[in-house]
Scaffold this motif. Structure first.
Motif, PDB file in Angstrom:
ATOM      1  N   PHE A  52     -47.174  12.219  21.127  1.00  0.00           N
ATOM      2  CA  PHE A  52     -46.726  10.978  21.754  1.00  0.00           C
ATOM      3  C   PHE A  52     -46.798  11.088  23.265  1.00  0.00           C
ATOM      4  O   PHE A  52     -47.329  10.207  23.941  1.00  0.00           O
ATOM      5  N   ALA A  53     -46.277  12.181  23.801  1.00  0.00           N
ATOM      6  CA  ALA A  53     -46.252  12.341  25.255  1.00  0.00           C
ATOM      7  C   ALA A  53     -47.649  12.544  25.829  1.00  0.00           C
ATOM      8  O   ALA A  53     -48.011  11.922  26.831  1.00  0.00           O
ATOM      9  N   LEU A  54     -48.435  13.416  25.195  1.00  0.00           N
ATOM     10  CA  LEU A  54     -49.735  13.749  25.755  1.00  0.00           C
ATOM     11  C   LEU A  54     -50.790  12.677  25.501  1.00  0.00           C
ATOM     12  O   LEU A  54     -51.687  12.485  26.323  1.00  0.00           O
ATOM     13  N   CYS A  55     -50.710  12.005  24.378  1.00  0.00           N
ATOM     14  CA  CYS A  55     -51.755  11.036  24.039  1.00  0.00           C
ATOM     15  C   CYS A  55     -51.385   9.624  24.462  1.00  0.00           C
ATOM     16  O   CYS A  55     -52.105   8.993  25.225  1.00  0.00           O
ATOM     17  N   LEU A  56     -50.292   9.122  23.964  1.00  0.00           N
ATOM     18  CA  LEU A  56     -49.944   7.738  24.237  1.00  0.00           C
ATOM     19  C   LEU A  56     -49.488   7.545  25.678  1.00  0.00           C
ATOM     20  O   LEU A  56     -49.984   6.662  26.378  1.00  0.00           O
ATOM     21  N   CYS A  57     -48.579   8.369  26.130  1.00  0.00           N
ATOM     22  CA  CYS A  57     -48.020   8.159  27.471  1.00  0.00           C
ATOM     23  C   CYS A  57     -49.028   8.440  28.580  1.00  0.00           C
ATOM     24  O   CYS A  57     -48.972   7.817  29.633  1.00  0.00           O
ATOM     25  N   TRP A  58     -49.953   9.372  28.381  1.00  0.00           N
ATOM     26  CA  TRP A  58     -50.953   9.642  29.407  1.00  0.00           C
ATOM     27  C   TRP A  58     -52.159   8.724  29.297  1.00  0.00           C
ATOM     28  O   TRP A  58     -52.740   8.337  30.297  1.00  0.00           O
ATOM     29  N   GLN A  59     -52.560   8.388  28.090  1.00  0.00           N
ATOM     30  CA  GLN A  59     -53.797   7.634  27.920  1.00  0.00           C
ATOM     31  C   GLN A  59     -53.610   6.125  27.981  1.00  0.00           C
ATOM     32  O   GLN A  59     -54.552   5.412  28.295  1.00  0.00           O
ATOM     33  N   LEU A  87     -56.987   7.959  21.063  1.00  0.00           N
ATOM     34  CA  LEU A  87     -55.915   8.875  21.435  1.00  0.00           C
ATOM     35  C   LEU A  87     -54.570   8.164  21.476  1.00  0.00           C
ATOM     36  O   LEU A  87     -53.548   8.727  21.085  1.00  0.00           O
ATOM     37  N   CYS A  88     -54.568   6.922  21.935  1.00  0.00           N
ATOM     38  CA  CYS A  88     -53.322   6.145  21.939  1.00  0.00           C
ATOM     39  C   CYS A  88     -52.817   5.916  20.514  1.00  0.00           C
ATOM     40  O   CYS A  88     -51.612   5.986  20.255  1.00  0.00           O
ATOM     41  N   GLY A  92     -49.309   7.170  18.889  1.00  0.00           N
ATOM     42  CA  GLY A  92     -48.374   6.297  18.177  1.00  0.00           C
ATOM     43  C   GLY A  92     -48.012   6.847  16.812  1.00  0.00           C
ATOM     44  O   GLY A  92     -46.842   6.787  16.389  1.00  0.00           O
ATOM     45  N   ILE A  93     -48.990   7.393  16.108  1.00  0.00           N
ATOM     46  CA  ILE A  93     -48.718   8.015  14.810  1.00  0.00           C
ATOM     47  C   ILE A  93     -47.801   9.222  14.988  1.00  0.00           C
ATOM     48  O   ILE A  93     -46.901   9.464  14.179  1.00  0.00           O
ATOM     49  N   GLY A  94     -48.019   9.976  16.061  1.00  0.00           N
ATOM     50  CA  GLY A  94     -47.134  11.113  16.342  1.00  0.00           C
ATOM     51  C   GLY A  94     -45.706  10.681  16.592  1.00  0.00           C
ATOM     52  O   GLY A  94     -44.761  11.334  16.134  1.00  0.00           O
ATOM     53  N   ALA A  95     -45.526   9.564  17.291  1.00  0.00           N
ATOM     54  CA  ALA A  95     -44.178   9.054  17.539  1.00  0.00           C
ATOM     55  C   ALA A  95     -43.513   8.623  16.240  1.00  0.00           C
ATOM     56  O   ALA A  95     -42.323   8.893  16.016  1.00  0.00           O
ATOM     57  N   VAL A  96     -44.263   7.982  15.355  1.00  0.00           N
ATOM     58  CA  VAL A  96     -43.709   7.555  14.071  1.00  0.00           C
ATOM     59  C   VAL A  96     -43.336   8.766  13.218  1.00  0.00           C
ATOM     60  O   VAL A  96     -42.269   8.794  12.585  1.00  0.00           O
ATOM     61  N   CYS A  97     -44.194   9.790  13.208  1.00  0.00           N
ATOM     62  CA  CYS A  97     -43.883  11.011  12.447  1.00  0.00           C
ATOM     63  C   CYS A  97     -42.654  11.709  13.012  1.00  0.00           C
ATOM     64  O   CYS A  97     -41.799  12.179  12.253  1.00  0.00           O
TER      65      CYS A  97
END
Length: 106
Positions: A52-59, A87-88, A92-97
């Motif tokens: 979530f931090a590396l993919c969604l928040c940065w990308q 990547l976003c 998002g999937i990482g945040a849901v998991c």
């Protein structure tokens, strides 16, 4: 000219960090699905937060920046736009998991 090269290296480091976050998250997800162990929930939660931090928040800012203006209409930008959007989505999937693992552990 040196500032421009420095900006390119920073963008490359961000992309490398996002790719590393995706690899860690997908590895933890595959491990949790195929090898059920009690500690997999904590690992998946941590990897989901990292994705979530590396993919969604940065990308997401870069993706939104590419979509503004007329630059997105150029076919040369489409591969970057689609890669950033992918990547976003993984972020998002990482945040849901991470949320579902945290809810399941409490």
């Amino acid at each position: 000219m040196a500032d421009l090269a420095k900006g390119r290296h920073t963008a490359t480091r961000f992309a490398l960090g996002a790719a590393l976050g995706v690899l860690v998250f997908l590895a933890a997800l595959a491990r949790a699905l195929h090898i059920p162990q009690p500690d997999n929930g904590k690992t998946l939660c941590a990897a989901g937060l990292a994705a979530f931090a590396l993919c969604l928040c940065w990308q997401l800012p870069q993706t939104l920046l590419l979509m503004t203006g007329l630059g997105w209409a150029s076919p040369a930008v489409w591969p970057y736009l689609l890669a950033d959007a992918g990547l976003c989505c993984i972020g998002g999937i990482g945040a849901v998991c991470a949320k579902s693992c945290a809810d399941g552990q409490t």
